[in-house]
Design a protein around this motif. Structure first.
Motif, mmCIF file in Angstrom:
data_model
loop_
_atom_site.group_PDB
_atom_site.id
_atom_site.type_symbol
_atom_site.label_atom_id
_atom_site.label_comp_id
_atom_site.label_asym_id
_atom_site.label_seq_id
_atom_site.Cartn_x
_atom_site.Cartn_y
_atom_site.Cartn_z
ATOM 1 N N SER A 139 -26.383 -32.766 76.317
ATOM 2 C CA SER A 139 -25.964 -33.847 75.421
ATOM 3 C C SER A 139 -24.456 -34.041 75.488
ATOM 4 O O SER A 139 -23.955 -35.169 75.473
ATOM 5 N N THR A 140 -23.728 -32.936 75.581
ATOM 6 C CA THR A 140 -22.270 -33.017 75.638
ATOM 7 C C THR A 140 -21.806 -33.706 76.914
ATOM 8 O O THR A 140 -21.000 -34.638 76.878
ATOM 9 N N VAL A 141 -22.321 -33.261 78.072
ATOM 10 C CA VAL A 141 -21.858 -33.867 79.329
ATOM 11 C C VAL A 141 -22.298 -35.326 79.437
ATOM 12 O O VAL A 141 -21.551 -36.167 79.951
ATOM 13 N N SER A 142 -23.489 -35.630 78.933
ATOM 14 C CA SER A 142 -23.986 -37.006 79.015
ATOM 15 C C SER A 142 -23.169 -37.947 78.140
ATOM 16 O O SER A 142 -22.883 -39.085 78.530
ATOM 17 N N SER A 143 -22.786 -37.483 76.953
ATOM 18 C CA SER A 143 -21.978 -38.337 76.083
ATOM 19 C C SER A 143 -20.547 -38.480 76.615
ATOM 20 O O SER A 143 -19.931 -39.536 76.461
ATOM 21 N N ILE A 144 -20.024 -37.427 77.267
ATOM 22 C CA ILE A 144 -18.708 -37.544 77.914
ATOM 23 C C ILE A 144 -18.768 -38.588 79.029
ATOM 24 O O ILE A 144 -17.897 -39.461 79.137
ATOM 25 N N TYR A 145 -19.793 -38.473 79.875
ATOM 26 C CA TYR A 145 -19.951 -39.409 80.992
ATOM 27 C C TYR A 145 -20.082 -40.849 80.488
ATOM 28 O O TYR A 145 -19.409 -41.763 80.983
ATOM 29 N N TYR A 146 -20.926 -41.028 79.486
ATOM 30 C CA TYR A 146 -21.105 -42.352 78.883
ATOM 31 C C TYR A 146 -19.771 -42.887 78.368
ATOM 32 O O TYR A 146 -19.398 -44.041 78.621
#
Length: 513
Positions: A139-146
């Motif tokens: 969730s952390t990496v996906s929200s950073i990428y987004y």
């Protein structure tokens, strides 16, 4: 613990041409396929070997074979077996993260061992944002990428989230941020190489995980520590400011977050559930925290050494759960560190709607006056993640859980299911998939007179029973109910992995409802 060589089997990309490379683990999640493609494109002779047969690996094999840009005359498949000579004769073996080195005769025979991640890190020079931990990594990496994409950055996401960074190797420059999710195994495969030097590292909440592999918390956490080992003062390390769950912290006392902070050479920032500088924190001043504003709504704040006072970087969220607030708050911190304004960060991160298989809303079904909203949380493979999922909504949920034991302490989930913590929301309905973890949970439910359905040997039988039960509900007014599939365990006897499990769940819900 094995430590690998700083020296690579290839001194340059050009040196890969005509070398013999064995890919150990073709798999279905992208890493093996990306490695095959990468080394074929750079002119190597490649052997792709996997203990699974061609029927199981058909999806990956078809993808490679149907690509006319690849020189497949240099590719050999060795499926359903490994052969020792393929490892002895290779100039380099590319190891799959899920394979243990200890006691493995094939890896012991290899002249040199690399991974897709070590190759990527050796031959690129880009700012790395590295994330590991027990809960909330994806969730952390996906929200950073987004967030970075929305802010206008050209960036890439890879690693344990099932995208090999070799798949975007040719598109990366020294100006391109790359976000990488690291499992403990992927970090262990980098020990001694000195190739991981992230500009920003984050360790999410630490709880016991993979204890059937490690056997103890210290070895597990020692692999996590590798994420910051080669950082410098010019970099940032972001760690938990909260206490650890009882019995899960360092043997020497204190918290994992404090221990990590004392070891890293990077500038330390922390994340917490209340304002830094208050009585509940000692000597913590910089980082991000969550508070309630004057109207009682969630508010995320940031305070860094170059700031006079804290700034708000997060308000309204599009995702459920307190643990998700921490994940997106860390994402907001990364954007802020990379120069995105507080106002823009608040706007962007607040619109992130989550990722597949992690409290993912995907379907609604109505019976009489009740709307049933289905959520897929299949990537919750530890008890703590499922316990958190039960508290992620404003009212009690119906929970589908259970599966195969990973050698973890199930008490955090048992306490929630038996209503031990009176300040927590109880579970309204409880359905179990069969498995060894389920077998360990059920006696506590029976002793506490907690009703449940199952255990079921398939999703079909579970969902059919659930549908009948839902059709018998009588409600005098319109209402909504949340149904959450959060196993808190593995289920490899029924499914290939947690992603396959989540896909099957969503497909079957749509078929049956």
């Amino acid at each position: 613990m094995i430590s690998y060589s700083e020296k690579c089997a290839f001194s340059s990309l050009d040196e890969i041409k005509d070398k013999h490379v064995t890919i150990m683990g073709l798999g279905l999640n992208g890493g093996g396929e990306a490695s095959v493609r990468f080394f074929l494109k750079h002119g190597a002779f490649v052997i792709a070997t996997d203990m699974k047969d061609e029927n199981f690996l058909k999806q990956t094999i078809d993808s490679i074979n149907n690509d006319e840009t690849l020189d497949k005359s240099k590719l050999t498949y060795r499926l359903g077996e490994h052969r020792i000579e393929d490892f002895e004769n290779a100039d380099c073996v590319i190891k799959n993260q899920g394979v243990k080195y200890e006691g493995n005769k094939y890896l012991a025979a290899a002249k040199a061992i690399e991974t897709d991640l070590s190759i990527f890190l050796r031959f690129t020079n880009c700012p790395i944002i590295a994330v590991t931990g027990s809960k909330g990594k994806s969730s952390t990496v996906s929200s950073i990428y987004y967030g970075l994409k929305k802010a206008g950055f050209k960036c890439f996401l890879g690693g344990n989230i099932t995208v090999s960074p070799l798949s975007f190797f040719d598109e990366v420059t020294k100006e391109t941020p790359v976000i990488i999710e690291f499992s403990s195994w992927q970090l262990a495969d980098l020990r001694g190489r000195k190739v991981l030097k992230p500009y920003i590292s984050i360790i999410t909440k630490i709880v016991p995980d993979h204890q059937n592999w490690y056997g103890n918390m210290e070895d597990y956490v020692n692999d996590k520590k590798l994420i910051y080992k080669d950082q410098t003062k010019a970099d940032y390390s972001i760690f938990d400011a909260e206490g650890d769950e009882i019995g899960t912290g360092p043997k020497q006392g204190g918290t994992w977050g404090d221990l990590f902070s004392s070891e890293t050479k990077a500038s330390v920032l922390r994340y917490g559930n209340s304002e830094f500088g208050k009585d509940n924190y000692k000597n913590i001043k910089y980082g991000v925290w969550q508070v309630k504003d004057k109207d009682g709504n969630f508010c995320g704040k940031v305070f860094l050494p170059n700031m006079r006072e804290p700034s708000i970087i997060l308000r309204k969220l599009s995702v459920n759960g307190n643990h998700m607030k921490i994940n997106v708050l860390n994402a907001a911190l990364v954007l802020f560190l990379l120069g995105v304004s507080a106002e823009k960060t608040e706007e962007i991160i607040g619109s992130w709607e989550g990722i597949p298989h992690r409290l993912q809303y995907f379907y609604s079904w109505k019976a009489k006056n009740v709307q049933f909203d289905f959520y897929n949380d299949s990537c919750a493979t530890v008890p703590e993640a499922t316990a958190a999922a039960t508290q992620s909504f404003e009212k009690p949920i119906t929970l589908i859980t259970g599966g195969t034991d990973k050698g973890l302490d199930l008490l955090p989930l048992i306490d929630v299911l038996t209503n031990k913590e009176k300040n927590q929301l109880p579970v309204k309905g409880l359905y179990f998939l069969e498995g060894s973890a389920t077998d360990k949970i059920l006696p506590s439910l029976i002793n506490n007179n907690i009703p449940y359905f199952g255990p079921f040997n398939s999703l079909d039988s579970l969902l059919k029973t659930m549908k009948v039960n839902f059709q018998n509900i009588n409600s005098q007014k319109d209402t909504k109910e949340a149904i959450v599939f959060s196993p808190g365990a593995t289920s490899f006897g029924m499914f290939k992995n947690e992603f396959d499990r989540g896909e099957q769940f969503m497909n079957k819900v749509k078929e049956l409802f």
